[in-house]
Design an enzyme around this catalytic site. Structure first.
Site, PDB file in Angstrom:
ATOM      1  N   GLU B 361       0.803  -1.217  -0.073  1.00  0.00           N
ATOM      2  CA  GLU B 361      -0.080   0.198  -0.037  1.00  0.00           C
ATOM      3  C   GLU B 361       0.730   1.196   0.132  1.00  0.00           C
ATOM      4  O   GLU B 361       0.596   2.420   0.544  1.00  0.00           O
ATOM      5  CB  GLU B 361      -0.877   0.039   1.305  1.00  0.00           C
ATOM      6  CG  GLU B 361      -2.296   0.660   0.919  1.00  0.00           C
ATOM      7  CD  GLU B 361      -3.106  -0.262   0.173  1.00  0.00           C
ATOM      8  OE1 GLU B 361      -3.140  -1.447   0.214  1.00  0.00           O
ATOM      9  OE2 GLU B 361      -3.699   0.307  -0.532  1.00  0.00           O
ATOM     10  N   GLU B 365       9.103   4.259   2.193  1.00  0.00           N
ATOM     11  CA  GLU B 365      10.044   5.641   1.786  1.00  0.00           C
ATOM     12  C   GLU B 365       8.965   6.548   0.943  1.00  0.00           C
ATOM     13  O   GLU B 365       9.164   7.474   1.211  1.00  0.00           O
ATOM     14  CB  GLU B 365      10.889   4.829   0.485  1.00  0.00           C
ATOM     15  CG  GLU B 365      12.022   4.059   1.243  1.00  0.00           C
ATOM     16  CD  GLU B 365      11.535   2.582   2.011  1.00  0.00           C
ATOM     17  OE1 GLU B 365      10.740   2.226   1.147  1.00  0.00           O
ATOM     18  OE2 GLU B 365      12.300   2.222   2.779  1.00  0.00           O
TER      19      GLU B 365
HETATM   20  C1  LIG Z   1       2.489  -9.774   0.429  1.00  0.00           C
HETATM   21  C2  LIG Z   1       2.209  -8.836  -0.474  1.00  0.00           C
HETATM   22  C3  LIG Z   1       0.757  -8.510  -0.862  1.00  0.00           C
HETATM   23  C4  LIG Z   1       0.590  -7.696  -2.048  1.00  0.00           C
HETATM   24  N1  LIG Z   1      -0.769  -7.306  -2.365  1.00  0.00           N
HETATM   25  C5  LIG Z   1      -1.000  -6.570  -3.434  1.00  0.00           C
HETATM   26  C6  LIG Z   1      -2.036  -6.484  -4.024  1.00  0.00           C
HETATM   27  O1  LIG Z   1      -3.139  -7.125  -3.673  1.00  0.00           O
HETATM   28  N2  LIG Z   1      -2.354  -5.808  -5.289  1.00  0.00           N
HETATM   29  C7  LIG Z   1      -1.495  -5.166  -5.834  1.00  0.00           C
HETATM   30  O2  LIG Z   1      -1.611  -4.504  -6.734  1.00  0.00           O
HETATM   31  N3  LIG Z   1      -0.091  -5.151  -5.247  1.00  0.00           N
HETATM   32  C8  LIG Z   1      -0.039  -5.827  -4.040  1.00  0.00           C
HETATM   33  N4  LIG Z   1       1.296  -5.878  -3.580  1.00  0.00           N
HETATM   34  C9  LIG Z   1       2.533  -5.214  -4.343  1.00  0.00           C
HETATM   35  C10 LIG Z   1       3.002  -4.009  -3.420  1.00  0.00           C
HETATM   36  O3  LIG Z   1       1.956  -2.946  -3.404  1.00  0.00           O
HETATM   37  C11 LIG Z   1       4.331  -3.704  -4.066  1.00  0.00           C
HETATM   38  O4  LIG Z   1       5.113  -4.555  -3.697  1.00  0.00           O
HETATM   39  C12 LIG Z   1       4.539  -2.118  -3.584  1.00  0.00           C
HETATM   40  O5  LIG Z   1       4.018  -1.136  -3.893  1.00  0.00           O
HETATM   41  C13 LIG Z   1       6.247  -2.064  -3.972  1.00  0.00           C
HETATM   42  O6  LIG Z   1       6.270  -2.117  -5.068  1.00  0.00           O
HETATM   43  P1  LIG Z   1       7.558  -2.970  -5.793  1.00  0.00           P
HETATM   44  O7  LIG Z   1       7.490  -4.305  -5.253  1.00  0.00           O
HETATM   45  O8  LIG Z   1       7.489  -3.006  -7.355  1.00  0.00           O
HETATM   46  O9  LIG Z   1       8.737  -2.227  -5.272  1.00  0.00           O
HETATM   47  P2  LIG Z   1       9.688  -1.096  -6.019  1.00  0.00           P
HETATM   48  O10 LIG Z   1       8.664  -0.060  -6.611  1.00  0.00           O
HETATM   49  O11 LIG Z   1      10.475  -1.470  -7.031  1.00  0.00           O
HETATM   50  O12 LIG Z   1      10.508  -0.292  -4.911  1.00  0.00           O
HETATM   51  C14 LIG Z   1      11.755  -1.032  -4.543  1.00  0.00           C
HETATM   52  C15 LIG Z   1      12.403  -0.017  -3.597  1.00  0.00           C
HETATM   53  O13 LIG Z   1      12.473   1.265  -4.002  1.00  0.00           O
HETATM   54  C16 LIG Z   1      11.954   2.460  -3.437  1.00  0.00           C
HETATM   55  N5  LIG Z   1      11.350   3.365  -4.302  1.00  0.00           N
HETATM   56  C17 LIG Z   1      10.611   3.170  -5.372  1.00  0.00           C
HETATM   57  N6  LIG Z   1      10.466   4.595  -5.796  1.00  0.00           N
HETATM   58  C18 LIG Z   1      11.041   5.473  -5.040  1.00  0.00           C
HETATM   59  C19 LIG Z   1      11.154   6.794  -5.306  1.00  0.00           C
HETATM   60  N7  LIG Z   1      10.572   7.496  -6.265  1.00  0.00           N
HETATM   61  N8  LIG Z   1      11.726   7.508  -4.216  1.00  0.00           N
HETATM   62  C20 LIG Z   1      12.408   6.655  -3.333  1.00  0.00           C
HETATM   63  N9  LIG Z   1      12.297   5.376  -3.300  1.00  0.00           N
HETATM   64  C21 LIG Z   1      11.673   4.882  -4.056  1.00  0.00           C
HETATM   65  C22 LIG Z   1      10.768   1.621  -2.771  1.00  0.00           C
HETATM   66  O14 LIG Z   1      10.428   2.331  -1.620  1.00  0.00           O
HETATM   67  C23 LIG Z   1      11.448   0.297  -2.341  1.00  0.00           C
HETATM   68  O15 LIG Z   1      12.374   0.464  -1.096  1.00  0.00           O
HETATM   69  C24 LIG Z   1       1.659  -6.544  -2.546  1.00  0.00           C
HETATM   70  C25 LIG Z   1       2.940  -6.961  -2.147  1.00  0.00           C
HETATM   71  C26 LIG Z   1       3.335  -7.804  -1.192  1.00  0.00           C
HETATM   72  C27 LIG Z   1       4.403  -8.355  -0.734  1.00  0.00           C
END
Ligand SMILES: Cc1cc2nc3c(=O)[nH]c(=O)nc-3n(C[C@H](O)[C@H](O)[C@H](O)COP(=O)(O)OP(=O)(O)OC[C@H]3O[C@@H](n4cnc5c(N)ncnc54)[C@H](O)[C@@H]3O)c2cc1C
Lengths: 249, 381
Positions: B361, B365
């Site tokens: 959600e 960060e």
């Molecule tokens: C158990 C679980 C359930 C989930 N359920 C759902 C669901 O039901 N539906 C759904 O759609 N998603 C779901 N998610 C996905 C979740 O919302 C994402 O994993 C989350 O939004 C982070 O995206 P990412 O994994 O692509 O990380 P990334 O976006 O790749 O981020 C990697 C790192 O970079 C940092 N970062 C990224 N952009 C920036 C920026 N501009 N400035 C500073 N730091 C930054 C992030 O904070 C993080 O530390 C789920 C995830 C998990 C683990």
């Protein structure tokens, strides 16, 4: 057939009860209150009888402070059709409650009154019996099974030696024991529906009942602290202690 | 909703948690087994319709009451709340942005739990940067044809309907103008490719979903208009963050309660460890975090219910409460000593569950960035 169910608001069974510093009673300020568990069983039984097509209307009643309304709302959420609160701030003792219930029975003419066998606060185990006596109706206390058919109730009772089954002519008074049923969960949609059910508010005067306490509480004290036990090394030592210290064998 | 009613609701749920959830949670979580029976009970409780308007068969609870329910359940088993949380965010998108026909078609079935699901936003290549999604929907007559992959989708296996975010115009500038949200009900062309294994948050299914020439009737386009999908997705985030924050409150409280209980029975050097100052410092911090997290959630929920802008408040609540859960859970593990590391106790579960709230959600960060941006916007020099 109409059923009347009595419910009492008591300190929740999970709460560790504390005696007031001045020994006049127990602490009730900011303490979680709930429906007496035996009364929950009573409401559940009435609802089951209604679901089985035996009972047609369930009236939940409570006597006490205004907040007893919440207890009645719970009864309505379990499945009672309407509720009556006899509101009073007076300390209510079993005889006063039995008199109030008698007046309500005369007003409502139920065929069956179901109560908990006792309330977990004062553990009096009197109200149902007193009510039956005042009304001159048959009673079946400590019920673990209730069947209603052809104008009579067949009730299995939990007695010291085991189980006893008796038949009663209606109208009758039944008090519930723990094993009668397992009350259902109150669901959120039913809590919302209960809001719309009727909850009537009466005063003891309107029923012509004097609720003045007949018993005076002299003092309330904590039960004595239990002394820590001792570990014995073997059976021999145990027998020795039972014989010479406890002197029970 | 008055407080007596709210108490009645929390009491009812509390009874269920003690009687049917607490005794079974550890075993189900160990086996990563879907809690079928609890889901049936949650249906009966009305939880799948908790925040759906009453006119569509829901309970219409305020987010304040709802947050208390989520915290209470999370205190016993956090995973359970995931089964209805994202489901309700999907429902909120329909309730807020859907057409009348969509509300009538979907909301009553969502509210009863007959149709359950969640949100399908994240893709293998992007989560935070949602506007970079690549799942594509192309209009063909009365249908859209969808191709792409979504990952980490909660309820992906057991759910049957998802709020699916796609690109209808990949060339659009700004990018969000080409994004559209659909209600996608499982059917030919929509399959689950795998169940994702994870550190904690067990019991609930997280899955990768694949769309191959999956046809969605145009009537399932949320609001009936292309290009609004990003707005729809973002619109649910405030409530989503309050949810996640409430889960954090629950886990932080659970860790505190277990620590308070254990520290009174475990004795070292002749006294219960709660009488050692090092443990007292931990307990003092843990309890303060719980209280602060709870108040932040209450504050955000109040603003949300009043219809005020609350992205900053929800962000603060989400950030602080999830970190509180993580910190309290590791402290609870430490207080339990070796037993804290044992699967015989619950504290190691809290420690495995807590990080999810820091990531899902909107990562923490991002929350701090959102808070800072709002601070600047609300306080121009
Ligand atoms: C158990 C679980 C359930 C989930 N359920 C759902 C669901 O039901 N539906 C759904 O759609 N998603 C779901 N998610 C996905 C979740 O919302 C994402 O994993 C989350 O939004 C982070 O995206 P990412 O994994 O692509 O990380 P990334 O976006 O790749 O981020 C990697 C790192 O970079 C940092 N970062 C990224 N952009 C920036 C920026 N501009 N400035 C500073 N730091 C930054 C992030 O904070 C993080 O530390 C789920 C995830 C998990 C683990």
């Amino acid at each position: 057939m109409k059923a009347l169910v009595a419910v009492k608001r008591v300190i929740d069974y999970n709460v560790k009860v504390r005696v007031k510093a001045d020994g006049t009673g127990v602490e009730t300020a900011n303490v979680k209150m709930s429906m007496n568990p035996f009364d929950e069983i009573a409401v559940e039984e009435a609802v089951r009888l209604k679901e089985a097509g035996v009972v047609t209307e369930i009236v939940a009643v409570s006597a006490g402070v205004q907040a007893c309304q919440e207890t009645l709302r719970t009864a309505l959420a379990i499945g009672a059709d309407r509720a009556i609160l006899v509101e009073t701030d007076a300390e209510l003792q079993p005889l006063a409650v039995a008199k109030l219930l008698k007046a309500l029975c005369e007003k409502e003419s139920p065929q069956l009154v179901i109560l908990g066998k006792q309330a977990i606060d004062d553990d009096a185990n009197q109200t149902g019996q007193m009510l039956a006596a005042l009304l001159g109706w048959p009673q079946a206390t400590f019920a673990s099974k209730v069947k209603v058919e052809d104008g009579k109730a067949t009730v299995t009772r939990e007695v010291d030696g085991g189980l006893e089954t008796i038949a009663l002519k209606l109208p009758a008074v039944v008090t519930t024991d723990l094993r009668l049923n397992e009350p259902r969960y109150v669901t959120l949609p039913n809590i919302m529906k209960a809001k719309k059910k009727s909850l009537e508010n009466l005063k003891p005067d309107a029923l012509g009942v004097d609720v003045k306490p007949r018993l005076a509480t002299l003092k309330v004290v904590e039960p004595p602290k239990r002394k820590a036990g001792v570990k014995v090394p073997d059976a021999k030592a145990l027998v020795e202690k039972l014989r010479n210290e406890a002197k029970v064998i | 909703m008055n407080t007596a009613e709210e108490t009645q609701i929390l009491d009812a749920i509390g009874k269920w948690l003690e009687r049917d959830v607490r005794p079974k949670a550890r075993e189900l979580e160990k086996k990563d087994e879907y809690p079928e029976q609890m889901v049936e009970q949650m249906k009966a409780f009305g939880l799948f319709g908790a925040t759906i308007p009453q006119e569509y068969g829901g309970l219409g609870l305020s987010s304040a009451t709802y947050a208390k329910i989520v915290a209470q359940i999370s205190e016993v088993w956090m995973s359970l709340t995931g089964i209805f949380n994202s489901h309700l965010i999907m429902a909120a998108a329909v309730a807020r942005y859907g057409t009348r026909a969509q509300k009538e078609k979907f909301l009553p079935r969502f509210a009863s739990g007959e149709v359950r699901g969640g949100l399908a936003l994240t893709e293998p290549d992007c989560g935070t940067d949602l506007q970079a999604i690549r799942t594509r929907a192309v209009k063909q007559g009365g249908h859209y044809v969808v191709n792409g992959t979504k990952t980490w989708i909660s309820n992906g296996i057991k759910g049957s309907c998802f709020a699916l975010l796609v690109k209808t115009d990949p060339e659009a500038k700004p990018r969000h103008k080409g994004m559209t949200m659909f209600l996608a009900e499982k059917g030919p062309g929509f399959r689950v490719s795998k169940k994702l294994e994870k550190l904690g948050y067990k019991g609930i299914d997280s899955a990768e979903l694949i769309f191959e020439d999956f046809r969605i009737p145009a009537e399932n386009l949320v609001g009936g208009e292309e290009g609004k999908g990003f707005h729809h997705a973002i619109g649910g985030l405030e409530l989503g963050r309050i949810n996640v924050a409430a889960r954090g409150v629950g886990v932080a409280n659970a860790a505190l309660k277990d620590a308070v209980a254990y520290s009174q029975v475990r004795k070292t050097f002749g006294k219960p460890i709660c009488e050692h100052q090092a443990i007292q410092l931990k307990l003092g911090e843990m309890a303060t975090r719980c209280e602060a997290a709870r108040l932040l959630v209450e504050n955000a929920a109040r603003a949300y219910d009043a219809g005020e802008r609350c992205d900053m408040e929800a962000g603060m609540a989400k950030y602080f409460a999830s970190e509180a859960a993580l910190e309290n859970s590791i402290e609870a593990v430490r207080i339990h000593g070796g037993y804290g590391y044992s699967t015989e106790f619950n504290v190691e579960r809290y420690y495995r569950d807590a990080p999810l709230m820091c990531i899902g959600e909107g990562t923490n960060e991002m929350q701090r960035i959102i808070i800072a941006r709002q601070l600047i916007a609300r306080n121009p020099a």
